[in-house]
Design a protein around this motif. Structure first.
Motif, PDB file in Angstrom:
ATOM      1  N   GLN A  17       0.801  -1.316  -0.021  1.00 48.01           N
ATOM      2  CA  GLN A  17       0.117  -0.011   0.072  1.00 48.01           C
ATOM      3  C   GLN A  17       0.699   1.155   0.003  1.00 48.01           C
ATOM      4  O   GLN A  17       0.478   2.492   0.710  1.00 48.01           O
ATOM      5  CB  GLN A  17      -0.767  -0.095   0.997  1.00 48.01           C
ATOM      6  CG  GLN A  17      -1.911  -1.162   1.377  1.00 48.01           C
ATOM      7  CD  GLN A  17      -2.708  -1.268   0.171  1.00 48.01           C
ATOM      8  OE1 GLN A  17      -3.438   0.071  -0.334  1.00 48.01           O
ATOM      9  NE2 GLN A  17      -3.096  -2.370  -0.355  1.00 48.01           N
ATOM     10  N   LEU A  53      -0.701   4.539  -1.323  1.00 49.90           N
ATOM     11  CA  LEU A  53      -1.896   5.181  -0.642  1.00 49.90           C
ATOM     12  C   LEU A  53      -1.111   5.777   0.531  1.00 49.90           C
ATOM     13  O   LEU A  53      -1.585   7.027   1.094  1.00 49.90           O
ATOM     14  CB  LEU A  53      -2.701   3.907  -0.239  1.00 49.90           C
ATOM     15  CG  LEU A  53      -3.996   4.480   0.545  1.00 49.90           C
ATOM     16  CD1 LEU A  53      -4.801   5.162  -0.541  1.00 49.90           C
ATOM     17  CD2 LEU A  53      -4.891   3.133   0.732  1.00 49.90           C
ATOM     18  N   ARG A 103      -1.538   9.816   1.001  1.00 52.03           N
ATOM     19  CA  ARG A 103      -2.639  10.257   2.105  1.00 52.03           C
ATOM     20  C   ARG A 103      -2.145  10.188   3.661  1.00 52.03           C
ATOM     21  O   ARG A 103      -2.260  11.278   4.299  1.00 52.03           O
ATOM     22  CB  ARG A 103      -3.770   9.400   1.979  1.00 52.03           C
ATOM     23  CG  ARG A 103      -5.125  10.225   1.708  1.00 52.03           C
ATOM     24  CD  ARG A 103      -6.241   9.593   1.282  1.00 52.03           C
ATOM     25  NE  ARG A 103      -6.926   8.590   1.998  1.00 52.03           N
ATOM     26  CZ  ARG A 103      -7.784   7.487   1.602  1.00 52.03           C
ATOM     27  NH1 ARG A 103      -7.519   7.421  -0.075  1.00 52.03           N
ATOM     28  NH2 ARG A 103      -8.357   6.740   2.172  1.00 52.03           N
ATOM     29  N   PHE A 104      -1.467   9.480   4.064  1.00 59.62           N
ATOM     30  CA  PHE A 104      -1.316   9.227   5.330  1.00 59.62           C
ATOM     31  C   PHE A 104      -0.079   9.568   5.965  1.00 59.62           C
ATOM     32  O   PHE A 104      -0.090   9.909   7.021  1.00 59.62           O
ATOM     33  CB  PHE A 104      -1.643   7.637   5.847  1.00 59.62           C
ATOM     34  CG  PHE A 104      -2.979   6.966   5.302  1.00 59.62           C
ATOM     35  CD1 PHE A 104      -3.958   7.252   5.958  1.00 59.62           C
ATOM     36  CD2 PHE A 104      -3.213   5.926   4.146  1.00 59.62           C
ATOM     37  CE1 PHE A 104      -5.269   6.940   5.537  1.00 59.62           C
ATOM     38  CE2 PHE A 104      -4.282   5.758   3.923  1.00 59.62           C
ATOM     39  CZ  PHE A 104      -5.419   6.272   4.704  1.00 59.62           C
ATOM     40  N   GLU A 162     -10.874  11.214   7.333  1.00 56.59           N
ATOM     41  CA  GLU A 162     -11.354  10.083   6.418  1.00 56.59           C
ATOM     42  C   GLU A 162     -12.871   9.879   6.959  1.00 56.59           C
ATOM     43  O   GLU A 162     -13.340   9.820   8.181  1.00 56.59           O
ATOM     44  CB  GLU A 162     -10.609   8.904   6.827  1.00 56.59           C
ATOM     45  CG  GLU A 162      -9.170   8.924   6.412  1.00 56.59           C
ATOM     46  CD  GLU A 162      -9.002   8.420   4.930  1.00 56.59           C
ATOM     47  OE1 GLU A 162      -9.803   7.910   4.608  1.00 56.59           O
ATOM     48  OE2 GLU A 162      -7.964   9.336   4.443  1.00 56.59           O
ATOM     49  N   ARG A 204      -7.367   1.190   2.434  1.00 56.10           N
ATOM     50  CA  ARG A 204      -6.849   2.054   3.894  1.00 56.10           C
ATOM     51  C   ARG A 204      -6.538   1.406   4.934  1.00 56.10           C
ATOM     52  O   ARG A 204      -5.799   1.862   5.843  1.00 56.10           O
ATOM     53  CB  ARG A 204      -7.736   3.357   3.710  1.00 56.10           C
ATOM     54  CG  ARG A 204      -8.984   3.137   4.584  1.00 56.10           C
ATOM     55  CD  ARG A 204      -9.865   4.511   4.745  1.00 56.10           C
ATOM     56  NE  ARG A 204     -11.112   3.938   5.488  1.00 56.10           N
ATOM     57  CZ  ARG A 204     -12.044   5.044   5.561  1.00 56.10           C
ATOM     58  NH1 ARG A 204     -11.880   6.138   5.094  1.00 56.10           N
ATOM     59  NH2 ARG A 204     -13.084   4.755   6.503  1.00 56.10           N
TER      60      ARG A 204
END
Length: 388
Positions: free
Chosen positions: A58, A61, A65-66, A99, A107
């Motif tokens: 991931q 992602l 985003r994180f 979120e 996610r």
């Protein structure tokens, strides 16, 4: 103190094996390093994590985003009340900022992988094994140092016949496992029954077999397998139908009185709660396989355990999917029923620290700070390469 950097690397764990639903020829995972400015023995403390097999890496992602959310947060906002350690719950809340609820698929894997690395760092900073930290914070202070494990394998493989299947299972039994698992649903019912019979033929007193359909069956097929396997006294019949088809699971209990297992593909407390509410699972015999690395991490898993307790379930009915040392620590620290193990597959990420032996399907947890990754030389080489 603060998090200096979080790194991710996507690595292959490809293999020609297959289960009833997918093959693993292009499988990847994300390896994560949480690098802190805390120094132990002259080196920065680094927490490591990775996601379980069956879901892909991931990295994109995380980077999109994180990870920016952690980098943008004030360092002190991620610390516990003492200011001397990271707070996994505050970090989790930062990761999940902005979120919407629902939509847990990918996610949950990204956050769960980062969360694993955070807990590894937290326990290392505290200077204790993670299982002890969990027992102190959320349990009774006394971990279960001996943890039940079973050997997962029995995949479909090009050219693999029943003799090779038996040889594989014998190798697990020879290494100290008394419970082994094989795949079903990737062949006809008659062929699978023949394969089951071949494995049962080598089991001795006290040794048991689990079977796993990986969510392949519709209701009629699930029932047909249930009726055919009822006389076998299997350890469990796993994930017969789609993981979100709670009605199928609830109906199947009417045709199969022996233990069943599911939950590895439910990625939030809310989905787990729906299984408990509507899936007909029986707390006196069935098993729950929620995997923290795929379902938002230990912070979310703690919520799931609270939910189970409210619904009359014991944590001892949880045997997580994934075969990783994170769940092994959770089992020891929080009283789960055990953990999956991959003795040969998905290396170097499966298995235990070097020198840990399986005896009658139990392992004894070693005294290693954090999750204990440093005790597994082949795995730690991959981790050091990422954090160097």
């Amino acid at each position: 103190m603060k998090i200096v950097e979080i790194r991710e690397k996507t690595l292959p764990i490809s293999s020609p094996i297959r289960n009833a639903y997918i093959d693993f020829s292009k499988m990847t995972l994300s390896l994560v390093a949480v690098i802190t400015d805390v120094v132990r023995d002259g080196k920065p403390v680094v927490g490591y994590g990775f996601n379980s097999n069956g879901r892909y890496g991931q990295g994109q992602l995380m980077r999109e985003r994180f990870l920016p959310r952690i980098a943008e947060a004030a360092p002190e906002s991620l610390l516990d009340e003492s200011g001397n350690n990271l707070d996994p719950h505050k970090i989790w809340a930062t990761l999940f900022k902005n979120e919407k609820p629902g939509g847990h698929g990918e996610r949950s894997v990204a956050i769960g992988t980062i969360d694993m690395a955070v807990w590894d760092a937290v326990a290392k900073i505290a200077g204790v094994p993670l299982f002890q930290l969990l027992a102190d914070r959320y349990g009774k202070g006394q971990p279960n140092r001996k943890v039940f494990v079973y050997a997962a394998g029995g995949y479909y493989y090009p050219g693999k016949d029943d003799a090779q299947l038996k040889d594989e299972m014998r190798s697990y039994l020879d290494r100290g496992y008394s419970v082994v698992k094989m795949k079903i649903g990737g062949a006809s019912l008659d062929d699978d029954l023949r394969r089951i019979d071949s494995v049962l033929s080598i089991l001795q007193d006290g040794q048991r077999l689990c079977v796993d359909a990986n969510g392949r069956f519709d209701l009629d097929t699930a029932i047909a397998y249930a009726k055919a396997m009822a006389p076998y006294n299997l350890f469990w019949y796993e994930e017969a139908g789609d993981p979100l088809d709670y009605e199928l699971q609830a109906t199947l209990r009417n045709y199969y009185k022996n233990p069943m297992a599911t939950g590895e593909n439910l990625f939030s407390m809310q989905d787990a709660r729906n299984l408990i509410r509507h899936g007909g699972m029986r707390p006196d015999r069935d098993w729950l396989q929620f995997d923290c690395a795929l379902s938002y991490g230990l912070v979310e898993y703690l919520r799931t355990l609270d939910m189970l307790k409210e619904h009359g379930w014991s944590a001892s009915r949880c045997i997580p999917h994934g075969g990783h040392q994170m769940s092994l620590n959770i089992a020891a620290g929080l009283g789960l029923g055990g953990n999956e193990s991959y003795p040969d597959l998905f290396q170097p990420f499966g298995g235990f620290p070097d020198g840990v032996k399986v005896e009658n399907s139990y392992v004894t947890m070693p005294d290693l700070p954090g999750i204990g990754f440093e005790g597994k030389a082949d795995l730690y080489r991959e981790m050091q390469a990422l954090s160097a």
